[in-house]
Design a protein around this motif. Structure first.
Motif, PDB file in Angstrom:
ATOM      1  N   PHE A 225      -5.651  17.982   4.566  1.00 10.37           N
ATOM      2  CA  PHE A 225      -5.533  16.291   5.196  1.00 10.37           C
ATOM      3  C   PHE A 225      -6.442  16.542   6.356  1.00 10.37           C
ATOM      4  N   TYR A 226      -6.454  14.488   6.053  1.00  9.90           N
ATOM      5  CA  TYR A 226      -7.429  14.399   7.026  1.00  9.90           C
ATOM      6  C   TYR A 226      -6.794  13.677   7.411  1.00  9.90           C
ATOM      7  N   PHE A 227      -6.966  12.407   9.374  1.00  8.28           N
ATOM      8  CA  PHE A 227      -6.401  11.415   9.489  1.00  8.28           C
ATOM      9  C   PHE A 227      -7.339  10.616  10.119  1.00  8.28           C
ATOM     10  N   PHE A 228      -7.088   9.300   9.591  1.00  2.22           N
ATOM     11  CA  PHE A 228      -8.082   8.490  10.438  1.00  2.22           C
ATOM     12  C   PHE A 228      -7.773   7.422  11.720  1.00  2.22           C
ATOM     13  N   GLY A 229      -7.492   8.128  12.682  1.00  2.00           N
ATOM     14  CA  GLY A 229      -6.431   7.333  13.448  1.00  2.00           C
ATOM     15  C   GLY A 229      -7.256   6.536  14.791  1.00  2.00           C
ATOM     16  N   HIS A 230      -8.539   6.146  14.477  1.00  2.67           N
ATOM     17  CA  HIS A 230      -9.485   5.043  15.080  1.00  2.67           C
ATOM     18  C   HIS A 230      -9.681   3.926  14.464  1.00  2.67           C
ATOM     19  N   LYS A 231      -9.260   3.851  13.292  1.00  4.60           N
ATOM     20  CA  LYS A 231      -9.209   3.009  11.983  1.00  4.60           C
ATOM     21  C   LYS A 231      -8.186   2.574  12.292  1.00  4.60           C
ATOM     22  N   MET A 232      -8.294   0.971  12.168  1.00  2.86           N
ATOM     23  CA  MET A 232      -7.197  -0.091  11.287  1.00  2.86           C
ATOM     24  C   MET A 232      -7.301  -0.182  10.464  1.00  2.86           C
ATOM     25  N   PRO A 233      -6.459  -0.201   9.573  1.00  5.62           N
ATOM     26  CA  PRO A 233      -5.189   0.083  10.219  1.00  5.62           C
ATOM     27  C   PRO A 233      -5.103   2.431   9.439  1.00  5.62           C
ATOM     28  N   ARG A 234      -4.120   2.635  10.520  1.00  7.43           N
ATOM     29  CA  ARG A 234      -4.383   4.033  10.078  1.00  7.43           C
ATOM     30  C   ARG A 234      -4.289   4.333   8.977  1.00  7.43           C
ATOM     31  N   PHE A 235      -5.130   5.633   8.429  1.00  6.02           N
ATOM     32  CA  PHE A 235      -4.411   6.168   7.126  1.00  6.02           C
ATOM     33  C   PHE A 235      -5.176   7.455   7.378  1.00  6.02           C
ATOM     34  N   ALA A 236      -4.398   8.084   6.080  1.00  6.45           N
ATOM     35  CA  ALA A 236      -4.938   9.754   6.374  1.00  6.45           C
ATOM     36  C   ALA A 236      -5.562   9.673   4.678  1.00  6.45           C
ATOM     37  N   LYS A 237      -5.920  11.300   4.963  1.00  6.78           N
ATOM     38  CA  LYS A 237      -6.212  11.170   2.628  1.00  6.78           C
ATOM     39  C   LYS A 237      -6.157  13.404   2.710  1.00  6.78           C
ATOM     40  N   ALA A 238      -5.528  13.628   1.710  1.00  5.30           N
ATOM     41  CA  ALA A 238      -5.360  14.786   1.465  1.00  5.30           C
ATOM     42  C   ALA A 238      -5.967  15.072   0.381  1.00  5.30           C
TER      43      ALA A 238
ATOM     44  N   LYS B  97      -7.682  24.381  -6.583  1.00  2.00           N
ATOM     45  CA  LYS B  97      -7.159  25.912  -7.196  1.00  2.00           C
ATOM     46  C   LYS B  97      -5.984  25.673  -7.556  1.00  2.00           C
ATOM     47  N   ILE B  98      -5.454  24.517  -8.652  1.00  2.00           N
ATOM     48  CA  ILE B  98      -4.216  24.151  -9.600  1.00  2.00           C
ATOM     49  C   ILE B  98      -4.428  24.945 -10.265  1.00  2.00           C
ATOM     50  N   GLY B  99      -4.963  25.758 -10.878  1.00  2.00           N
ATOM     51  CA  GLY B  99      -4.931  26.599 -12.474  1.00  2.00           C
ATOM     52  C   GLY B  99      -6.358  25.598 -12.953  1.00  2.00           C
ATOM     53  N   GLY B 100      -7.546  25.162 -12.254  1.00  2.00           N
ATOM     54  CA  GLY B 100      -8.181  24.166 -13.136  1.00  2.00           C
ATOM     55  C   GLY B 100      -8.435  22.717 -12.215  1.00  2.00           C
ATOM     56  N   VAL B 101      -7.480  22.276 -11.783  1.00  2.00           N
ATOM     57  CA  VAL B 101      -6.824  20.301 -11.144  1.00  2.00           C
ATOM     58  C   VAL B 101      -7.585  20.772  -9.728  1.00  2.00           C
ATOM     59  N   HIS B 102      -7.899  19.605  -9.196  1.00  2.00           N
ATOM     60  CA  HIS B 102      -8.305  19.744  -8.032  1.00  2.00           C
ATOM     61  C   HIS B 102      -8.153  17.738  -8.281  1.00  2.00           C
ATOM     62  N   VAL B 103      -7.284  17.817  -7.164  1.00  2.00           N
ATOM     63  CA  VAL B 103      -7.042  16.594  -6.662  1.00  2.00           C
ATOM     64  C   VAL B 103      -7.251  16.073  -5.141  1.00  2.00           C
ATOM     65  N   GLU B 104      -8.556  15.217  -5.223  1.00  2.00           N
ATOM     66  CA  GLU B 104      -9.036  14.971  -3.678  1.00  2.00           C
ATOM     67  C   GLU B 104      -9.325  13.474  -3.407  1.00  2.00           C
ATOM     68  N   ASN B 105      -9.251  13.058  -2.105  1.00  2.00           N
ATOM     69  CA  ASN B 105      -9.493  12.011  -1.868  1.00  2.00           C
ATOM     70  C   ASN B 105      -8.525  11.074  -1.973  1.00  2.00           C
ATOM     71  N   VAL B 106      -6.855  11.374  -2.274  1.00  2.00           N
ATOM     72  CA  VAL B 106      -5.722  11.144  -2.069  1.00  2.00           C
ATOM     73  C   VAL B 106      -5.717   9.804  -0.504  1.00  2.00           C
ATOM     74  N   ARG B 107      -4.851   9.015  -1.051  1.00  2.00           N
ATOM     75  CA  ARG B 107      -4.925   7.946   0.242  1.00  2.00           C
ATOM     76  C   ARG B 107      -3.964   7.838   1.125  1.00  2.00           C
ATOM     77  N   GLY B 108      -2.459   8.086   1.942  1.00  3.94           N
ATOM     78  CA  GLY B 108      -1.621   7.483   2.322  1.00  3.94           C
ATOM     79  C   GLY B 108      -1.277   7.441   3.751  1.00  3.94           C
ATOM     80  N   ALA B 109      -0.666   6.389   3.839  1.00  2.00           N
ATOM     81  CA  ALA B 109      -0.358   6.319   5.352  1.00  2.00           C
ATOM     82  C   ALA B 109      -0.149   6.972   6.385  1.00  2.00           C
TER      83      ALA B 109
END
Length: 127
Positions: free
Chosen positions: A77-90, A94-106
């Motif tokens: 996960f990555y937190f972007f606290g220097h931008k407004m609004p602040r947000f995080a990505k996760a 390696k989940i049996g072939g599933v790869h989930v990326e660039n999911v944005r949350g508060a």
């Protein structure tokens, strides 16, 4: 797990701006039902379902949930606290072939929970 229910949880996670105990409970009830216990309620003197886990408020709990559901998965996960609004990505990998990326949350915990739910949706859709 029901895809419709998982999508409902995903929508709530996407809209969340802060930790949410009701969402923590619903995540637990749907994804890890064995983590629910009974708690005595002083107001009405009855026992009520409860979880001690705070997936939406604690990055440690969110990481533990990922490991519980997908042992050995890689998550970040990555937190972007220097931008407004602040947000995080996760992301999850390696989940049996599933790869989930660039999911944005508060927050990082919310983003990681959302990545996990999206991975579960993909896994359910593939089966």
């Amino acid at each position: 797990m029901n895809i419709k229910t998982l999508k409902s949880i995903a929508e709530r996670l996407k809209k969340a701006t802060m930790p949410d105990r009701d969402l923590d409970f619903d995540i637990t009830a749907i994804i890890v039902p064995d983590a629910i216990c009974q708690r005595y309620n002083e107001d009405d003197r009855k026992n009520e379902p409860f979880t001690h886990w705070e997936y939406t408020g604690s990055i440690d709990d969110a990481c533990a949930l990922c490991e519980h559901i997908f042992p050995g998965c890689e998550h970040g996960f990555y937190f972007f606290g220097h931008k407004m609004p602040r947000f995080a990505k996760a992301e999850l990998a390696k989940i049996g072939g599933v790869h989930v990326e660039n999911v944005r949350g508060a927050t990082p915990a919310l983003a990681l929970c959302l990545a996990l739910v999206r991975a579960l949706i993909e896994k359910e859709a593939a089966s």
